[in-house]
Design an enzyme around this catalytic site. Structure first.
Site, short mmCIF file in Angstrom:
data_model
loop_
_atom_site.label_atom_id
_atom_site.label_comp_id
_atom_site.label_asym_id
_atom_site.label_seq_id
_atom_site.Cartn_x
_atom_site.Cartn_y
_atom_site.Cartn_z
N LYS A 220 0.63 17.99 -12.29
CA LYS A 220 0.90 19.14 -13.15
C LYS A 220 2.27 19.00 -13.82
O LYS A 220 2.43 18.17 -14.67
CB LYS A 220 0.77 20.42 -12.31
N TYR B 178 -5.50 27.45 -3.60
CA TYR B 178 -6.25 26.61 -4.55
C TYR B 178 -7.70 26.45 -4.07
O TYR B 178 -7.93 26.04 -2.92
CB TYR B 178 -5.51 25.27 -4.59
N ASP C 11 1.78 25.22 -0.64
CA ASP C 11 1.47 24.50 -1.88
C ASP C 11 2.45 25.01 -2.94
O ASP C 11 2.42 26.18 -3.32
CB ASP C 11 0.02 24.78 -2.29
N ARG D 180 0.81 -1.21 0.00
CA ARG D 180 0.00 0.00 0.00
C ARG D 180 0.85 1.27 0.00
O ARG D 180 0.54 2.24 -0.69
CB ARG D 180 -0.96 0.01 1.19
C1 LIG Z 1 -4.16 21.19 -9.45
C2 LIG Z 1 -3.72 21.75 -8.18
C3 LIG Z 1 -3.85 21.03 -6.99
C4 LIG Z 1 -4.54 19.70 -6.92
O1 LIG Z 1 -3.96 18.70 -7.66
P1 LIG Z 1 -4.80 17.45 -8.16
O2 LIG Z 1 -3.78 16.45 -8.50
O3 LIG Z 1 -5.61 17.93 -9.32
O4 LIG Z 1 -5.68 17.03 -7.03
C5 LIG Z 1 -3.36 21.59 -5.84
N1 LIG Z 1 -2.80 22.81 -5.82
C6 LIG Z 1 -2.66 23.54 -6.94
C7 LIG Z 1 -2.02 24.87 -6.86
C8 LIG Z 1 -3.13 23.05 -8.15
O5 LIG Z 1 -3.03 23.79 -9.24
#
Ligand SMILES: *Cc1c(COP(=O)(O)O)cnc(C)c1O
Length: 396
Positions: free
Chosen positions: A211, A115, A186, A62
């Site tokens: 991303k 976000y 983030d 896991r």
């Molecule tokens: C897209 C994004 C997320 C979330 O990512 P996911 O993989 O889509 O859940 C978090 N923070 C930022 C700044 C983002 O652009």
């Protein structure tokens, strides 16, 4: 000798040599298995002991095997952290941090530019658990005025979502440190390569690997990187409790993406600046939100704290809602869609309601679009924007 991050990214997580054949795969395979076999009970006991001591030891699939370990090492290199914990999406990584660092009756200070789905997490889950959040304007924040006896975390995102607002992260980190609070950032925008929050004073960095690390719009993945091992261990315990698991194939794709992150990022950034130059000549363009663009108010912070840029920008257009929507519909190479960081160009029509909670947002009335400048030939992208602006004016 310590190599450049760019070089280390290519050499981290390689497969070890097979002792018998003395060869190794260049590309570590995706190790798909739900469980492992132990040679004997002593081997099992040893693994359990290492795990209890906070070391990585595989006892079950896991929390991942070799492919996951290699990817964790890549994220730790990128962010400069002691420990990485993977999550099935970027949002899952954010949720892991909130649940790992806060419990019932506690409170967090959250920058208003985070976000959007973080607010959903707040409404849908945290409130019901008795965890409270105060949103603050990160540009003028005096955290000491907002802090409560139950405050346990400061959470921010830089540059902030939708409008790429650069924060003065070292200043924010100094405030958090003075209050004895961990700062979580983030860092999906920087993905550890062009911006490194842990080096700027943050304690935890969160990245949506979906991303730029993945880079090809074909996987969902998140990572939480802790600067020190103790905080990492707390977060790893929450990952275990939540039962998070990442597919070995997704970990493999992210690992592959990480090898070309520096060259892709540089190309996105180069094209984005050319798109800015084009936009700045257009009478419809009121403002460009892109920290690497010299007219952006965050440019000085960007120069000080970032080592590069990427393809993300927001643009304020002197178009009303109807004309703005016509513009977006008329674009052909910029696909209408959420997310970013893949090879392709994307456009998102920004709902004014999503900007209302941001102190940084411009006055309502004009259209705001968010663009992700992809790896297409930049002349084709500017031509696409040009024809869409013409089409929307002709229709009006
Ligand atoms: C897209 C994004 C997320 C979330 O990512 P996911 O993989 O889509 O859940 C978090 N923070 C930022 C700044 C983002 O652009």
């Amino acid at each position: 000798m310590t190599h450049h991050l760019h070089t280390r990214l290519l050499h981290t997580g390689s497969a070890p040599f097979d002792p018998e054949t003395r060869t190794a795969a260049v590309s570590l395979p995706a190790m798909r298995t739900s469980t492992v076999r132990f040679a004997d009970l002593a081997a099992l006991d040893a693994a359990q002991e290492r795990k209890a001591a906070g070391e990585r030891a595989v006892t079950y699939g896991r929390s991942g095997l070799d492919t996951h370990r290699a990817l964790e090492d890549v994220f730790s290199q990128l962010e400069g952290g002691a420990r990485t914990i993977l999550a099935p999406s970027g949002l899952a990584a954010i949720t892991l941090v909130f649940l790992g660092l806060l419990k019932a009756g506690e409170h967090a200070l959250v920058a208003d530019c985070v976000y959007g789905p973080v607010r959903h997490l707040d409404h849908a889950l945290l409130r019901g658990l008795g965890i409270e959040i105060t949103y603050f304007d990160p540009a003028g924040a005096n955290l000491a005025e907002l802090v409560r006896p139950q405050t346990r975390m400061v959470y921010a995102e830089s540059p902030g979502s939708l409008l790429m607002q650069m924060l003065d992260l070292p200043a924010l980190a100094a405030q958090a440190r003075a209050l004895g609070l961990p700062l979580v950032v983030d860092n999906t925008w920087g993905s550890g390569y062009i911006y490194r929050p842990l080096a700027l004073g943050a304690d935890v960095s969160v990245v949506a690997g979906t991303k730029y690390v993945g880079g090809h719009s074909d996987l969902m993945l998140g990572a939480v990187v802790a600067r020190d091992a103790e905080l990492g261990q707390r977060l790893a315990a929450m990952q275990y409790a939540l039962g998070y698991s990442v597919s070995a194939d997704d970990a493999w794709l992210a690992l592959r993406g990480s090898r070309t992150l520096p060259v892709r990022m540089a190309e996105h950034a180069r094209s984005a600046l050319l798109v800015c130059e084009f936009l700045a000549q257009r009478p419809e363009v009121v403002r460009i939100f892109h920290p690497a663009w010299p007219q952006d108010p965050g440019h000085a912070l960007w120069r000080r704290d970032c080592t590069g840029s990427n393809g993300m920008m927001a643009v304020e257009l002197a178009l009303d809602t109807e004309a703005g929507r016509r513009f977006v519909d008329a674009l052909q190479l910029f696909a209408i869609g959420f997310s970013w960081g893949g090879y392709e160009s994307l456009v998102q029509w920004v709902d004014p309601a999503a900007l209302r909670p941001h102190a940084y947002a411009p006055a309502p009335g004009n259209t705001i679009v968010r663009l992700h400048v992809g790896l297409e030939a930049v002349a084709d992208l500017t031509a696409d924007i040009e024809q869409a602006l013409q089409a929307c004016r002709a229709a009006g």
